[in-house]
Design a protein around this motif. Structure first.
Motif, mmCIF file in Angstrom:
data_model
loop_
_atom_site.group_PDB
_atom_site.id
_atom_site.type_symbol
_atom_site.label_atom_id
_atom_site.label_comp_id
_atom_site.label_asym_id
_atom_site.label_seq_id
_atom_site.Cartn_x
_atom_site.Cartn_y
_atom_site.Cartn_z
ATOM 1 N N ARG A 121 0.842 -1.197 0.000
ATOM 2 C CA ARG A 121 0.000 0.000 0.000
ATOM 3 C C ARG A 121 0.877 1.247 0.000
ATOM 4 N N ASP A 122 0.355 2.315 -0.596
ATOM 5 C CA ASP A 122 1.060 3.589 -0.603
ATOM 6 C C ASP A 122 1.049 4.173 0.804
ATOM 7 N N ALA A 125 -0.565 7.688 1.303
ATOM 8 C CA ALA A 125 -1.941 7.903 0.848
ATOM 9 C C ALA A 125 -2.705 8.897 1.725
ATOM 10 N N ARG A 130 -0.975 15.359 -0.285
ATOM 11 C CA ARG A 130 -0.814 14.274 -1.266
ATOM 12 C C ARG A 130 -1.926 14.404 -2.291
ATOM 13 N N ASN A 135 2.200 14.474 -6.327
ATOM 14 C CA ASN A 135 1.788 13.101 -6.607
ATOM 15 C C ASN A 135 2.970 12.144 -6.461
ATOM 16 N N SER A 137 4.183 8.603 -4.505
ATOM 17 C CA SER A 137 3.780 7.402 -3.765
ATOM 18 C C SER A 137 5.015 6.748 -3.163
ATOM 19 N N SER A 138 4.850 6.151 -2.004
ATOM 20 C CA SER A 138 5.980 5.427 -1.403
ATOM 21 C C SER A 138 6.408 4.260 -2.284
ATOM 22 N N LEU A 139 5.480 3.717 -3.076
ATOM 23 C CA LEU A 139 5.800 2.601 -3.969
ATOM 24 C C LEU A 139 6.623 3.055 -5.163
ATOM 25 N N ASP A 140 6.636 4.368 -5.447
ATOM 26 C CA ASP A 140 7.525 4.897 -6.480
ATOM 27 C C ASP A 140 8.968 4.948 -5.988
ATOM 28 N N THR A 143 9.694 -0.542 -3.814
ATOM 29 C CA THR A 143 8.659 -1.574 -3.919
ATOM 30 C C THR A 143 9.149 -2.818 -3.201
ATOM 31 N N ARG A 423 12.350 12.873 -3.037
ATOM 32 C CA ARG A 423 12.205 11.422 -3.184
ATOM 33 C C ARG A 423 13.452 10.687 -2.712
#
Length: 441
Positions: A121-122, A125, A130, A135, A137-140, A143, A423
């Protein structure tokens, strides 16, 4: 013979050869396939199972219907076999941990353990700001994949030697994985310590800025003193631009005490842990020789109570032009200051079983294409790699932990050729938290 015919014949045996038929057209054959119904029940072309007090009987389906359903059944069975075989093939070639291609090159492999599914999960979020204008996401950034590193040393090795598969792709440690912690976990980890003190230059200042983004859950202004911003500063220093050295990062948050004083409601940790009272701060000491005023300021900032757990993150290099001797002089002076103030030991030589204060040395990240030409030779990527290797060796001799950041940054955006953007600094902050999380191991 079609599968449907075999299926039909096995269920409905042919009638006796003594029976004769006058008409062999399609209508009569269809009628023949329907079993006779006793009593007043009329013939039916539907496939029914009737149960009555007098008995039970089965109505037969037309042969063509059986053939059609037989084909459907064959397709379904084939699809199930194909899906199972393909899943096994993929698991064998990608999911194997010790013989797969990815593992041979040291990258984490294997299916994600069930305990880590929540990391998909991001984590950003629910963060403030946010959205479209910020924009991220932690998944960017990372992963999760495979198993996490089991101890501190393997985690530091994995994080120092990992990389990215493409420009600004999610960061992958090598050999085993790091975790991306939720805000609750970040606060729990930091809450173990009375003080977490960063000492160093602008790169460390950016790391503490990223840590404040995490504990404030604010992607827009979490790393800066937005409580005293005017409209122009809010416009210029929003989201990724918080780490712009020239205009914004100089207004970064240097201590959680400042947040408590000016914007206490933005700090999430006391809401999650009412007893949370960690002093997260940075003391800037950028070059050697260290001005006496800076040394005294560091000494004053350190709590002298030896029973209070503390952790130190140090960073140095560029201000002394990556000269190893000068960097070691800086490192030893900082360690001596910590020792004298706490009465504890930051480093021990030999095989002493005595536990030391946790200290992490972070060496500088890679250089980008915007690095000023006058620094390409003395502070370019060749010099940075050599400096990282030399300092890792010296840190090990002092029993100080080391985290290299060259690998994690070489394929990342460096907006001025020196400093990472928000980032990259969020990844650095999460690396530090993974180290802190494993200190008891």
């Amino acid at each position: 013979m079609m599968l449907g015919d075999a299926f039909h014949d096995s269920l409905f045996p042919k009638e006796s050869a003594t029976e004769t038929y006058k008409d062999k057209d399609k209508d009569h054959r269809r009628r023949r396939s329907t079993s006779r119904v006793s009593g007043s029940e009329a013939s039916s072309t539907t496939f029914r199972l009737l149960i009555s007090p007098g008995g039970a009987w089965l109505k037969a389906a037309p042969p063509r219907l059986c053939k059609r359903y037989g084909r459907y059944l064959l397709i379904i069975v084939a699809a199930v076999i194909f899906t199972y075989s393909w899943h096994s093939f993929v698991n064998f070639h990608i999911g194997r941990e010790r013989h797969g291609t990815l593992y041979e090159y040291g990258f984490p492999s294997g299916a994600l353990p069930e305990a880590r599914v929540g990391e998909l999960r991001d984590a950003f979020a629910g963060y403030k700001h946010r959205g479209k204008e910020c924009n991220i996401s932690s998944l960017d950034l990372h992963t999760p994949f495979g198993s996490t590193c089991p101890d501190k040393n393997s985690m530091l090795m994995a994080m120092s030697s990992g990389g990215r598969i493409g420009k600004d792709a999610p960061y992958l440690p090598r050999g085993c994985d790091m975790q991306w912690f939720s805000t609750w976990e970040v606060c729990r980890i930091l809450g173990r310590y009375s003080q977490v003190i960063l000492v160093g230059d602008s790169m460390l200042r950016h790391v503490i800025g990223a840590m404040n983004i995490l504990v404030r859950e604010d992607l827009g202004y979490g790393g800066v003193t937005d409580w005293n911003f005017d409209d122009e500063e809010k416009r210029k220093c929003f989201c990724n631009n918080q780490f712009d050295v020239r205009d914004c990062s100089v207004q970064g948050i240097f201590s959680t005490a400042d947040v408590v004083k000016h914007d206490p409601l933005s700090l999430m940790c006391p809401k999650m842990f009412p007893e949370w009272n960690t002093d997260l701060r940075i003391e800037q000491m950028v070059r050697y020789p260290v001005p006496e005023e800076e040394r005294r300021r560091l000494e004053k900032a350190i709590d002298s109570n030896p029973s209070q757990p503390k952790a130190f993150i140090l960073g140095h290099g560029l201000w002394n032009n990556l000269e190893v001797d000068q960097a070691l002089n800086w490192l030893d002076l900082v360690l001596d200051t910590i020792d004298s103030r706490t009465g504890a030991r930051t480093r021990l030589r030999g095989r002493s079983p005595k536990k030391t204060l946790p200290v992490l040395l972070m060496t500088p990240n890679a250089a980008g294409d915007k690095k000023p030409d006058e620094w390409i030779v003395s502070q370019g990527n060749k010099a940075l790699v050599q400096f990282e290797h030399a300092m890792a060796t010296q840190a090990a001799q002092r029993r100080v932990d080391h985290l290299g950041t060259w690998n994690m940054s070489i394929q990342a955006t460096l907006y001025d050729g020196v400093h990472m953007d928000m980032r990259g600094n969020l990844v650095k902050a999460m690396m530090v938290l993974n180290w802190l999380n494993l200190l008891d191991d």
